[in-house]
Design an enzyme around this catalytic site. Structure first.
Site, PDB file in Angstrom:
ATOM      1  N   LEU A   1       0.816  -1.218   0.000  1.00  0.00           N
ATOM      2  CA  LEU A   1       0.000   0.000   0.000  1.00  0.00           C
ATOM      3  C   LEU A   1       0.853   1.273   0.000  1.00  0.00           C
ATOM      4  CD1 LEU A   1      -2.712  -1.090   2.611  1.00  0.00           C
ATOM      5  CD2 LEU A   1      -2.770  -1.298   0.118  1.00  0.00           C
TER       6      LEU A   1
ATOM      7  N   HIS B   1      -3.415   4.299  -2.559  1.00  0.00           N
ATOM      8  CA  HIS B   1      -4.416   3.414  -1.951  1.00  0.00           C
ATOM      9  C   HIS B   1      -5.092   4.123  -0.766  1.00  0.00           C
ATOM     10  CE1 HIS B   1      -1.476   0.242  -3.503  1.00  0.00           C
ATOM     11  NE2 HIS B   1      -2.605  -0.119  -4.085  1.00  0.00           N
TER      12      HIS B   1
END
Ligand code: AMP
Length: 266
Positions: free
Chosen positions: A30, A34
């Site tokens: 991530l 995101h």
């Protein structure tokens, strides 16, 4: 934050939930891109679920499925900080594809799946729709969040939702970029810092060149190997021969394949 590793525990959690649910599907590793989806979902929904699954069916045999960055502990701690309600991180691919290779398969429509990215990765949108439909069925979200970074993917998912009457609202989120302009991506982890700065040329080209021909020659001068660089209308229905539209590009730089797009229709 609840962590579900099986489809059945996710379904049990979902059945008990009464509040509105936002869903953010990811392949993990991530980054701020995101997190921007998650933050938007948090604003619009009472509960937010995130999935982390590196989906094998959207990778071709010569692609980076095995080496795709996996950082589970770091991802979980980021998601905890964002106060998401639930993370679905399947313990095996059978949680999503219970019949394995022999199971039912969702196919994306031929035209949308074979232009642009689909021309170079023919399996890709079939794999994406197959996994996203399954994740929608398991999660049953009110809204699902997708980044414009993967613009064709966003259009394919919208088309699937319309065509199959899926009861979910698709929300799009703008592309988050590094200070250099490079679109954030989990695959940027393959690039060293100085390569990343040079890779930002891809964005500057599609943002500012007056014609595709000029952009192509500038990219080749900067050692990019371009798969495609095309201008389309925003629904990806018609390819345009002028610059006023959405510019979409995929190119390899130092053995790392990057994609990006910019809306220049206004
Ligand atoms: P991925 O983990 O690469 O499958 O991406 C999960 C979701 O995050 C997809 O909807 C992507 O479009 C979105 N995403 C990835 N990178 C960015 C970015 N730089 N800005 C905004 N959204 C992004």
């Amino acid at each position: 934050m609840k962590i579900c590793r099986t489809a059945s525990s996710l379904k049990t959690w979902r059945r008990k939930l009464k509040s509105s649910l936002g869903f953010v599907p990811t392949m993990g590793a991530l980054h701020e891109g995101h997190l921007s989806l998650i933050r938007k979902a948090k604003k619009e929904c009472e509960e937010v679920a995130v999935s982390i699954f590196v989906n094998p069916t959207q990778f071709g045999p010569k692609e980076d499925f095995d080496s795709y960055p996996r950082q589970e502990a770091r991802d979980l701690s980021l998601l905890k900080q964002e106060k998401v309600s639930l993370v679905f991180i399947p313990k095996s691919r059978l949680e999503i594809y219970p019949r394995g290779e022999e199971g039912f398969r969702v196919q994306a429509p031929t035209k949308l799946a074979s232009i642009l990215e689909g021309r170079f990765r023919p399996h890709f949108f079939h794999g994406v729709t197959d996994v996203v439909l399954r994740l929608f069925e398991l999660t049953r979200p009110d809204r699902a969040y997708f980044g414009e970074k993967d613009y064709q993917q966003l259009c394919v998912i919208r088309a699937m939702v319309e065509d199959l009457f899926l009861p979910v609202q698709i929300r799009s989120c703008p592309t988050l970029r590094e200070a250099s302009g490079l679109a954030m991506s989990s695959r940027n982890a393959y690039l060293r810092d100085e390569q990343r700065a040079k890779a930002a040329e891809l964005f500057h080209c599609i943002r500012s060149e007056s014609s595709v021909a000029k952009a192509l020659s500038r990219l080749s001068a900067h050692s990019f190997r371009v798969d495609y660089l095309e201008v389309w209308d925003n629904r990806l229905e018609n390819k345009l021969s002028h610059a006023k539209g959405r510019w979409l590009v995929a190119a390899t730089f130092d053995q790392v394949r990057l994609i990006d797009n910019v809306d220049r229709s206004k």
